[in-house]
Scaffold this motif. Structure first.
Motif, PDB file in Angstrom:
ATOM      1  N   HIS A 161       4.269  12.137  -0.222  1.00  0.00           N
ATOM      2  CA  HIS A 161       3.711  11.112  -1.115  1.00  0.00           C
ATOM      3  C   HIS A 161       4.764  10.650  -2.117  1.00  0.00           C
ATOM      4  CE1 HIS A 161      -0.187  13.160   0.081  1.00  0.00           C
ATOM      5  NE2 HIS A 161      -0.278  11.940   0.559  1.00  0.00           N
ATOM      6  N   TYR A 163     -11.110   7.672   8.768  1.00  0.00           N
ATOM      7  CA  TYR A 163      -9.892   7.064   8.200  1.00  0.00           C
ATOM      8  C   TYR A 163      -9.633   5.678   8.806  1.00  0.00           C
ATOM      9  CZ  TYR A 163      -4.887   7.227   6.761  1.00  0.00           C
ATOM     10  OH  TYR A 163      -3.648   6.991   6.211  1.00  0.00           O
ATOM     11  N   ASN A 198      -4.053  12.283  -1.776  1.00  0.00           N
ATOM     12  CA  ASN A 198      -5.448  12.647  -1.527  1.00  0.00           C
ATOM     13  C   ASN A 198      -5.981  13.495  -2.667  1.00  0.00           C
ATOM     14  OD1 ASN A 198      -5.299  11.426   1.081  1.00  0.00           O
ATOM     15  ND2 ASN A 198      -4.106  13.210   1.738  1.00  0.00           N
ATOM     16  N   ASP A 214      -9.562   1.923   7.115  1.00  0.00           N
ATOM     17  CA  ASP A 214      -8.408   1.020   7.161  1.00  0.00           C
ATOM     18  C   ASP A 214      -8.777  -0.341   7.751  1.00  0.00           C
ATOM     19  OD1 ASP A 214      -5.996   1.667   5.878  1.00  0.00           O
ATOM     20  OD2 ASP A 214      -5.672   3.343   7.241  1.00  0.00           O
ATOM     21  N   HIS A 272      -4.020   3.596  -2.104  1.00  0.00           N
ATOM     22  CA  HIS A 272      -5.140   3.844  -1.187  1.00  0.00           C
ATOM     23  C   HIS A 272      -5.445   5.354  -1.208  1.00  0.00           C
ATOM     24  CE1 HIS A 272      -7.530   2.425   2.326  1.00  0.00           C
ATOM     25  NE2 HIS A 272      -7.247   3.584   2.904  1.00  0.00           N
ATOM     26  N   SER A 303      -0.615   6.650  -2.379  1.00  0.00           N
ATOM     27  CA  SER A 303      -1.834   7.030  -1.669  1.00  0.00           C
ATOM     28  C   SER A 303      -2.012   8.521  -1.392  1.00  0.00           C
ATOM     29  CB  SER A 303      -1.924   6.238  -0.347  1.00  0.00           C
ATOM     30  OG  SER A 303      -1.757   4.868  -0.605  1.00  0.00           O
ATOM     31  N   ASP A 344       0.892  -1.164   0.000  1.00  0.00           N
ATOM     32  CA  ASP A 344       0.000   0.000   0.000  1.00  0.00           C
ATOM     33  C   ASP A 344       0.925   1.207   0.000  1.00  0.00           C
ATOM     34  OD1 ASP A 344      -1.378   2.237   1.260  1.00  0.00           O
ATOM     35  OD2 ASP A 344      -2.871   0.866   2.091  1.00  0.00           O
ATOM     36  N   GLN A 380       2.301   8.446  11.069  1.00  0.00           N
ATOM     37  CA  GLN A 380       1.073   7.658  11.178  1.00  0.00           C
ATOM     38  C   GLN A 380       1.290   6.336  11.924  1.00  0.00           C
ATOM     39  OE1 GLN A 380      -1.668   7.556   7.887  1.00  0.00           O
ATOM     40  NE2 GLN A 380      -0.777   9.365   6.934  1.00  0.00           N
TER      41      GLN A 380
END
Ligand code: ARG
Length: 585
Positions: A136, A317, A127, A321, A162, A125, A122, A345
């Motif tokens: 990113h 969020y 936004n 997940d 994602h 991802s 993953d 995160q």
């Protein structure tokens, strides 16, 4: 399929364990690379730790081990040094034979795993409607490299994007789109919102200032979640716009991803919450529905809640997940899920993984791993921003790297009095510029913060992409100059190593399998970078000391084969980092 070939270290380790015999099966031979070249290539230091247990002198123990040690095909007769170190030196004949094996092997000795698994990576991802930023970019570059390594090892890898394509911000985006660009909803090929980030800013400003707009935005969110056709259409237009912008970057960076954004899991969210409830994990807390976490407490020592449904009924969020974990383990059959997401995160993932495990959604043997990375900083040590303090657009960042690579190249061409076509210049600048950006990121241990510097990443000296690419180009130059076709050097031609620098290079080439295996295990591409950097250095040392085209036969062909192996190792290694090579630069 062929059985996986054990790496050299594995073979030495096994030979030592056999020599220890069954009564010492639990003892560690402590096999390490030799601390100095005069000690050989490896040393086994295990005898020292056994002295007490065997009531004997370490040296005598080492002698007994050596007497039983069967490494004659790999090493010179082992020597015992100091109190009881066993020194192992690889035999030239072994190294030469191994190089010949690699010469015929496309994979350069890296055997695929015998037990491939289904892995999900993953990564990237970004936004929707928010700028894809350097964070990113890091995820994209690191995630791609990890996926490439796992694929090369023979695993079945699903690369998932994602994308953040769901959430309350879409209410104001949809409403704003309907107001300023209604034509887009009738015919989405007409639309060009241009800069979605600017569009987002306008929407946000209206949301903050205009009560009517705010109200309509809220209704749009409800409409979107309820599947209202107009809201859906507007949302689709917004996503398509972003998707096109992201895709340009992925194409340019040669990155493959399957998009499965947050919206994909939307229909599954109510079941996730219902299941948590059924399992007795769900608690009402100030109107929200939460799961109390183990091992996460607030400052009063009370357990922290993970909110899975807000008091207004909305999901978040974390809920998404959780749904994704369930889907990935149950529908995709993933045995390993890697989340290449910034270190900020870490708590989010630890919490979500815990709840998923307690809910029984992580079957035994399935591994969920957050693969964290640090933040990108400017040369001033602060968060990487433009001079005016804005987030740097990725497109601009890549353009700048290519522009600078081009300027370097043009001045070199001029200084050397070369005559090159525009097509050549453009291609080299693109590969060097993008390769430099990728390599600069990958060559750092991903867990640390990383300082972004165009000057450093584009330097021809040091641990940089241009330095590695240049080593590759040097080998191709030998082939051009000598009119050599490396594929035609002959199966029967022998490799004969002579100079120390040649031995050092050969031993290094033979370590690719161990390094790639390590990266597949530890998910640290910087180890591969370090390996390739040292390979380039060792090649340059060899090439400075040893004649190649000028050498007499059979030395000449032998050295040409070593050069070719170096180039092929560089090319394969760089490909696992997502970096292309050049024939000339
Ligand atoms: N879109 C998120 C962000 O920009 C990253 C998503 C990472 N993947 C995940 N499964 N949570 O922060």
């Amino acid at each position: 399929m062929l059985a996986a070939i054990a790496t050299l270290t594995d073979r030495l380790q096994q030979a030592l364990v056999s020599a220890f015999g069954p009564e010492l099966a639990d003892a560690d031979p402590v096999l390490v690379p030799a601390s100095k070249p005069e000690f050989g290539d490896y040393q086994a230091n295990g005898a020292m730790a056994l002295a007490k247990r065997l009531k004997n002198k370490p040296r005598a123990i080492a002698e007994q081990i050596v007497a039983r040690l069967e490494v004659g095909d790999l090493c010179e007769p082992p020597e015992i040094a100091g109190p009881g170190f066993i020194n192992l030196r690889l035999r030239p004949a072994y190294l030469e034979a191994q190089l010949k094996v690699l010469q015929r092997d496309e994979r350069l000795g890296v055997a695929p795993v015998q037990d491939p698994h289904k892995a999900i990576v993953d990564f990237s991802s970004p936004n929707i409607a928010k700028e894809m930023h350097v964070g990113h970019l890091r995820s994209t570059i690191i995630g791609d490299s990890i996926a490439r390594v796992l694929e090369f090892m023979g695993h079945d890898v699903l690369r998932l994007n994602h994308v953040g394509d769901w959430g309350t911000q879409f209410g104001m985006l949809i409403t704003h789109l309907q107001d300023v660009c209604p034509a887009a909803l009738a015919d989405d090929s007409q639309v060009d919102i241009g800069d979605l980030v600017a569009f987002y800013k306008q929407a946000k400003q209206r949301f903050d200032e205009d009560e009517d707009f705010k109200g309509r935005s809220r209704e749009a969110v409800v409409g979107l979640q309820a599947g209202d056709a107009t809201a859906r259409a507007a949302w689709q237009v917004l996503c398509d716009q972003s998707r096109q912008a992201f895709q340009k970057i992925y194409d340019r960076l040669d990155i493959c991803l399957t998009e499965r954004g947050e919206s994909f899991y939307n229909p599954l969210l109510p079941t996730v919450v219902a299941d948590l409830e059924q399992q007795g994990l769900l608690v009402e807390d100030q109107g929200a529905r939460v799961v109390f976490l183990e091992g996460f407490t607030n400052k009063d020592g009370d357990p922290l809640p993970l909110i899975v449904q807000k008091s207004d009924g909305g999901f978040n969020y974390a809920t998404t997940d959780l749904a994704a974990i369930r889907y990935r383990t149950q529908q995709d059959g993933a045995e390993r899920v890697l989340y290449v997401v910034d270190a900020g995160q870490a708590n989010h993932f630890a919490q979500v993984f815990q709840v998923a495990a307690r809910a029984g959604w992580v079957p035994t043997g399935v591994e969920l791993t957050h693969v964290p990375f640090g933040v990108v900083q400017g040369e001033d040590g602060k968060k990487f921003k433009t001079r005016s303090g804005e987030t740097v657009r990725l497109q601009d960042l890549l353009d700048e790297a290519v522009k600078r690579a081009r300027a370097d190249l043009e001045s070199r061409i001029q200084a050397e009095g070369r005559n090159e076509t525009e097509a050549f210049i453009a291609q080299v600048a693109e590969i060097v510029g993008l390769g430099a950006v990728k390599y600069a990121d990958l060559s750092q241990n991903r867990t640390s913060n990383y300082i972004f510097s165009y000057d450093k990443m584009l330097a021809l000296q040091g641990n940089t992409a241009p330095y590695l690419l240049y080593a590759y180009v040097r080998v191709q130059g030998i082939s051009r100059k000598g009119g050599i076709d490396f594929t035609q050097l002959g199966d029967n031609a022998a490799i004969h190593l002579e100079d120390d620098s040649e031995f050092a290079l050969a031993k290094h080439i033979l370590q690719l399998d161990e390094v790639v295996n390590e990266v597949a295990q530890d998910l640290l591409p910087n180890r591969l970078c370090q390996y390739l950097f040292e390979l380039s250095q060792k090649f340059n040392q060899f090439y400075d000391r040893c004649a190649v085209l000028q050498a007499a036969e059979p030395q000449r062909t032998s050295r040409l084969m070593v050069c070719d192996l170096t180039a092929r190792t560089l090319k394969l290694g760089l490909s696992l980092l997502g970096i292309a090579v050049l024939e000339r630069m």
